[in-house]
Design a protein around this motif. Structure first.
Motif, PDB file in Angstrom:
ATOM      1  N   ALA A 379       0.836  -1.198   0.000  1.00 60.68           N
ATOM      2  CA  ALA A 379       0.000   0.000   0.000  1.00 60.68           C
ATOM      3  C   ALA A 379       0.868   1.245   0.000  1.00 60.68           C
ATOM      4  CB  ALA A 379      -0.931  -0.001   1.207  1.00 60.68           C
ATOM      5  N   ALA A 380       0.308   2.328  -0.526  1.00 65.45           N
ATOM      6  CA  ALA A 380       0.997   3.620  -0.537  1.00 65.45           C
ATOM      7  C   ALA A 380      -0.054   4.718  -0.480  1.00 65.45           C
ATOM      8  CB  ALA A 380       1.858   3.769  -1.787  1.00 65.45           C
ATOM      9  N   GLU A 381       0.303   5.814   0.138  1.00 62.97           N
ATOM     10  CA  GLU A 381      -0.627   6.923   0.326  1.00 62.97           C
ATOM     11  C   GLU A 381      -0.514   7.919  -0.820  1.00 62.97           C
ATOM     12  OE1 GLU A 381      -1.967   9.970   3.948  1.00 62.97           O
ATOM     13  OE2 GLU A 381      -0.013   8.957   3.986  1.00 62.97           O
ATOM     14  N   PHE A 382      -1.644   8.531  -1.184  1.00 59.71           N
ATOM     15  CA  PHE A 382      -1.633   9.623  -2.161  1.00 59.71           C
ATOM     16  C   PHE A 382      -2.279  10.842  -1.520  1.00 59.71           C
ATOM     17  CE2 PHE A 382      -5.605   7.327  -2.869  1.00 59.71           C
ATOM     18  CZ  PHE A 382      -6.549   8.331  -2.964  1.00 59.71           C
ATOM     19  N   GLY A 383      -1.753  12.004  -1.882  1.00 69.56           N
ATOM     20  CA  GLY A 383      -2.258  13.234  -1.284  1.00 69.56           C
ATOM     21  C   GLY A 383      -3.282  13.943  -2.136  1.00 69.56           C
ATOM     22  N   SER A 384      -3.365  13.589  -3.421  1.00 65.83           N
ATOM     23  CA  SER A 384      -4.326  14.215  -4.325  1.00 65.83           C
ATOM     24  C   SER A 384      -4.510  13.309  -5.531  1.00 65.83           C
ATOM     25  CB  SER A 384      -3.830  15.598  -4.777  1.00 65.83           C
ATOM     26  OG  SER A 384      -2.636  15.463  -5.536  1.00 65.83           O
ATOM     27  N   GLY A 385      -5.450  13.682  -6.400  1.00 66.12           N
ATOM     28  CA  GLY A 385      -5.687  12.884  -7.583  1.00 66.12           C
ATOM     29  C   GLY A 385      -4.490  12.824  -8.506  1.00 66.12           C
ATOM     30  N   GLU A 386      -3.679  13.900  -8.521  1.00 61.99           N
ATOM     31  CA  GLU A 386      -2.508  13.922  -9.391  1.00 61.99           C
ATOM     32  C   GLU A 386      -1.437  12.941  -8.943  1.00 61.99           C
ATOM     33  OE1 GLU A 386      -3.999  16.487  -8.136  1.00 61.99           O
ATOM     34  OE2 GLU A 386      -4.846  17.495  -9.903  1.00 61.99           O
ATOM     35  N   ASP A 387      -1.496  12.521  -7.685  1.00 60.93           N
ATOM     36  CA  ASP A 387      -0.465  11.639  -7.126  1.00 60.93           C
ATOM     37  C   ASP A 387      -0.851  10.168  -7.216  1.00 60.93           C
ATOM     38  OD1 ASP A 387       1.975  11.124  -5.842  1.00 60.93           O
ATOM     39  OD2 ASP A 387       0.992  11.027  -3.880  1.00 60.93           O
ATOM     40  N   LEU A 388      -1.988   9.859  -7.856  1.00 60.32           N
ATOM     41  CA  LEU A 388      -2.467   8.478  -7.884  1.00 60.32           C
ATOM     42  C   LEU A 388      -1.488   7.537  -8.581  1.00 60.32           C
ATOM     43  CD1 LEU A 388      -6.321   8.664  -8.548  1.00 60.32           C
ATOM     44  CD2 LEU A 388      -5.173   7.444  -6.698  1.00 60.32           C
ATOM     45  N   LEU A 389      -1.000   7.922  -9.759  1.00 61.63           N
ATOM     46  CA  LEU A 389      -0.115   7.030 -10.511  1.00 61.63           C
ATOM     47  C   LEU A 389       1.183   6.780  -9.754  1.00 61.63           C
ATOM     48  CD1 LEU A 389      -0.633   8.337 -14.160  1.00 61.63           C
ATOM     49  CD2 LEU A 389      -1.586   6.283 -13.095  1.00 61.63           C
ATOM     50  N   GLY A 390       1.718   7.817  -9.140  1.00 58.63           N
ATOM     51  CA  GLY A 390       2.929   7.627  -8.342  1.00 58.63           C
ATOM     52  C   GLY A 390       2.681   6.716  -7.159  1.00 58.63           C
ATOM     53  N   ALA A 391       1.523   6.870  -6.519  1.00 60.97           N
ATOM     54  CA  ALA A 391       1.190   6.008  -5.383  1.00 60.97           C
ATOM     55  C   ALA A 391       1.038   4.559  -5.827  1.00 60.97           C
ATOM     56  CB  ALA A 391      -0.092   6.506  -4.722  1.00 60.97           C
ATOM     57  N   ILE A 392       0.496   4.344  -7.031  1.00 61.98           N
ATOM     58  CA  ILE A 392       0.346   2.973  -7.538  1.00 61.98           C
ATOM     59  C   ILE A 392       1.716   2.333  -7.739  1.00 61.98           C
ATOM     60  CG2 ILE A 392      -0.407   1.619  -9.527  1.00 61.98           C
ATOM     61  CD1 ILE A 392      -2.757   3.560  -9.805  1.00 61.98           C
ATOM     62  N   ASP A 393       2.665   3.087  -8.287  1.00 61.14           N
ATOM     63  CA  ASP A 393       4.020   2.546  -8.466  1.00 61.14           C
ATOM     64  C   ASP A 393       4.640   2.181  -7.123  1.00 61.14           C
ATOM     65  OD1 ASP A 393       3.839   2.834 -11.198  1.00 61.14           O
ATOM     66  OD2 ASP A 393       4.796   4.815 -11.227  1.00 61.14           O
ATOM     67  N   ARG A 394       4.440   3.027  -6.129  1.00 60.32           N
ATOM     68  CA  ARG A 394       5.011   2.746  -4.811  1.00 60.32           C
ATOM     69  C   ARG A 394       4.327   1.535  -4.174  1.00 60.32           C
ATOM     70  NH1 ARG A 394       4.448   8.388  -4.675  1.00 60.32           N
ATOM     71  NH2 ARG A 394       2.663   8.290  -3.244  1.00 60.32           N
ATOM     72  N   ALA A 395       3.006   1.431  -4.332  1.00 60.87           N
ATOM     73  CA  ALA A 395       2.291   0.282  -3.778  1.00 60.87           C
ATOM     74  C   ALA A 395       2.715  -1.005  -4.482  1.00 60.87           C
ATOM     75  CB  ALA A 395       0.786   0.490  -3.917  1.00 60.87           C
ATOM     76  N   ASP A 396       2.975  -0.922  -5.780  1.00 60.26           N
ATOM     77  CA  ASP A 396       3.426  -2.094  -6.531  1.00 60.26           C
ATOM     78  C   ASP A 396       4.785  -2.569  -6.023  1.00 60.26           C
ATOM     79  OD1 ASP A 396       2.811  -3.886  -8.783  1.00 60.26           O
ATOM     80  OD2 ASP A 396       4.602  -3.001  -9.693  1.00 60.26           O
ATOM     81  N   ALA A 397       5.662  -1.608  -5.754  1.00 53.83           N
ATOM     82  CA  ALA A 397       6.981  -1.969  -5.216  1.00 53.83           C
ATOM     83  C   ALA A 397       6.847  -2.609  -3.837  1.00 53.83           C
ATOM     84  CB  ALA A 397       7.864  -0.723  -5.154  1.00 53.83           C
ATOM     85  N   GLU A 398       5.961  -2.068  -3.005  1.00 56.90           N
ATOM     86  CA  GLU A 398       5.745  -2.645  -1.675  1.00 56.90           C
ATOM     87  C   GLU A 398       5.162  -4.052  -1.773  1.00 56.90           C
ATOM     88  OE1 GLU A 398       6.577  -1.495   1.306  1.00 56.90           O
ATOM     89  OE2 GLU A 398       7.568   0.192   0.306  1.00 56.90           O
ATOM     90  N   MET A 399       4.313  -4.274  -2.772  1.00 58.09           N
ATOM     91  CA  MET A 399       3.725  -5.600  -2.941  1.00 58.09           C
ATOM     92  C   MET A 399       4.809  -6.629  -3.251  1.00 58.09           C
ATOM     93  SD  MET A 399       1.105  -6.941  -5.878  1.00 58.09           S
ATOM     94  CE  MET A 399       2.449  -6.865  -7.077  1.00 58.09           C
ATOM     95  N   TYR A 400       5.760  -6.270  -4.130  1.00 58.85           N
ATOM     96  CA  TYR A 400       6.813  -7.224  -4.468  1.00 58.85           C
ATOM     97  C   TYR A 400       7.755  -7.455  -3.282  1.00 58.85           C
ATOM     98  CZ  TYR A 400       5.487  -7.731  -9.318  1.00 58.85           C
ATOM     99  OH  TYR A 400       4.809  -8.055 -10.462  1.00 58.85           O
ATOM    100  N   LYS A 401       7.953  -6.440  -2.467  1.00 64.09           N
ATOM    101  CA  LYS A 401       8.734  -6.649  -1.248  1.00 64.09           C
ATOM    102  C   LYS A 401       8.031  -7.645  -0.334  1.00 64.09           C
ATOM    103  CE  LYS A 401      10.879  -2.044  -1.126  1.00 64.09           C
ATOM    104  NZ  LYS A 401      10.978  -0.775  -0.354  1.00 64.09           N
ATOM    105  N   HIS A 402       6.714  -7.473  -0.220  1.00 64.05           N
ATOM    106  CA  HIS A 402       5.949  -8.398   0.612  1.00 64.05           C
ATOM    107  C   HIS A 402       5.995  -9.811   0.048  1.00 64.05           C
ATOM    108  CE1 HIS A 402       1.962 -10.126   2.089  1.00 64.05           C
ATOM    109  NE2 HIS A 402       2.672  -9.935   3.206  1.00 64.05           N
ATOM    110  N   LYS A 403       5.973  -9.934  -1.269  1.00 64.45           N
ATOM    111  CA  LYS A 403       6.013 -11.243  -1.912  1.00 64.45           C
ATOM    112  C   LYS A 403       7.330 -11.956  -1.588  1.00 64.45           C
ATOM    113  CE  LYS A 403       4.389 -11.406  -6.037  1.00 64.45           C
ATOM    114  NZ  LYS A 403       3.190 -12.270  -5.851  1.00 64.45           N
TER     115      LYS A 403
END
Length: 416
Positions: A379-403
């Motif tokens: 998971a990753a936090e976003f502060g606004s709608g413009e930050d959604l794509l960046g938050a998705i990339d960060r959440a994806d990286a966290e998911m692979y760390k968890h894996k």
């Protein structure tokens, strides 16, 4: 005023009435191309055409024929009898087609054999009435019983339509038919006075006979435009039905384009178009990436249909546990994106973990043992709608760390 001779007002009235019929015939002809399968409108249009031809015969008889024939009296001449027969046939066919059109509109009745038979009987009746008397007033008396019967039938039929079929047009048309029936009752009395042994006509009867063409014209114009109103209302209902069908088809196409057909979750295209992101773009929140770790094992051991069933189960479990404002997107084959407006990453991770832990093992038809939902997530936090794509990339990286931190290999199943 003699009842045997049409007054000047009557002669002018016949010409004016003919003009009104020409107007109605033209209007119905222009609209007929848009009538489609509405046979009732074609029958009504044909009725006005028959009436126009009948009045044309009368106008020719009283306005043109006297200038062409030098005889002192036209009574009994074959030309007059032919024109009277043409007039009588046209009027009777006009009445029959009005009844046919009304029946077609009310109950969808359509029988060519019946219509042809009715037209043939009208022509026979016209011939018989002209053979009995070729005086125009007597012909009107012969028309009256049929006219009253048909107008009453049309009026009652339209005014007693089932409630879903009732409309302003049908009610107005029914009322005008009733007025025409009443007028023809008056005609029967006024034109039939000589046959009833009344030699001297009253002033009222004389006025009715002299100005009947104007009375006919007024009611016929009302009836014609009321019929057009019926047609327009019917066309509007058809257009509304078509719009409703298009809306349903559009909704189906939109759903097919924006929703994953397997799981019912929103797809990646929906995310790209901003579908479901209204709340997320208006505030902060958290996105979570979730990858189902044991999907490959389920596919290999139990078949892809079992894998599909497992994916549907995962989405249903997540949807039931999340808030109405949260959104689930199928991001890839076994990857899902969760968008949770107003949520914090730690709370989201704990929530996902508890959802997966609480999910009952799924008993697949093709599997011997029930299968648990095993997934990696980040998971990753976003502060606004413009930050959604960046938050998705960060959440994806966290998911692979968890894996990578998971002790259970991806290819090893977890069974209950």
């Amino acid at each position: 005023m003699s009842i045997e001779v049409l007054s000047l007002a009557g002669l002018i009235g016949a010409i004016v009435q003919l003009g009104g019929c020409v107007l109605l015939v033209t209007l119905f002809a222009l609209l007929r191309r848009h009538a489609g399968r509405r046979s009732y409108f074609s029958s009504w249009g044909s009725a006005w055409l028959a009436l126009m031809l009948a009045i044309t015969a009368i106008v020719f008889r009283y306005n043109i024929l006297p200038t062409l024939v030098t005889a002192s009296s036209l009574e009994g001449r074959s030309e007059v009898q032919a024109l009277h027969f043409f007039y009588q046939s046209g009027k009777l066919i006009y009445l029959v087609l009005l009844a046919v059109g009304t029946a077609e509109y009310a109950v969808g009745f359509r029988s060519r054999v019946w219509v042809r038979g009715a037209v043939a009987l009208s022509i026979l009746y016209a011939g018989a009435s002209v053979a009995v008397s070729d005086r125009i007033t007597d012909l009107v008396v012969f028309q009256a019983p049929l006219a009253v019967s048909i107008f009453v039938y049309c009026s009652v039929t339209l005014l007693r339509l089932p409630h879903p079929r009732r409309s302003l047009g049908s009610r107005v048309t029914g009322v005008v038919f009733a007025m025409m029936a009443a007028l023809w009752v008056i005609y029967f009395g006024a034109f039939g006075m000589p046959q009833f042994g009344i030699a001297n006509m009253s002033t009222a009867a004389t006025l009715v006979v002299s100005f009947n063409t104007y009375l006919d014209l007024v009611l016929q114009m009302l009836l014609g435009f009321a019929m057009v109103l019926v047609f327009m209302e019917d066309a509007k209902r058809e257009v509304d039905d078509a719009h409703a069908e298009l809306a349903i088809a559009h909704d189906r196409l939109r759903r097919a384009a924006l929703y994953d057909t397997l799981t019912g979750a929103l797809n990646r295209r929906a995310f790209a178009q901003g579908v479901g992101l209204e709340a997320a773009k208006a505030t902060f929140g958290t996105v979570a990436m979730l990858d189902m770790d044991n999907l490959k094992f389920v596919n290999d051991s139990s078949g892809h249909s079992s894998g599909d069933e497992t994916l549907r189960y995962l989405v249903s479990v997540m949807r039931e546990a999340l808030r109405p404002s949260d959104r689930i997107y199928r991001w890839g084959g076994d990857e899902f994106l969760l968008v949770l407006p107003g949520a914090k990453p730690d709370a989201v991770l704990n929530r996902v973990e508890s959802i997966l832990a609480a999910a009952h093992p799924l008993q697949l038809k093709a599997a011997r043992d029930p299968v648990r939902l095993v997934a990696s997530y980040g998971a990753a936090e976003f502060g606004s709608g413009e930050d959604l794509l960046g938050a998705i990339d960060r959440a994806d990286a966290e998911m692979y760390k968890h894996k990578h931190r998971r002790r259970t290999p991806r290819s090893t199943p977890s069974v209950a």
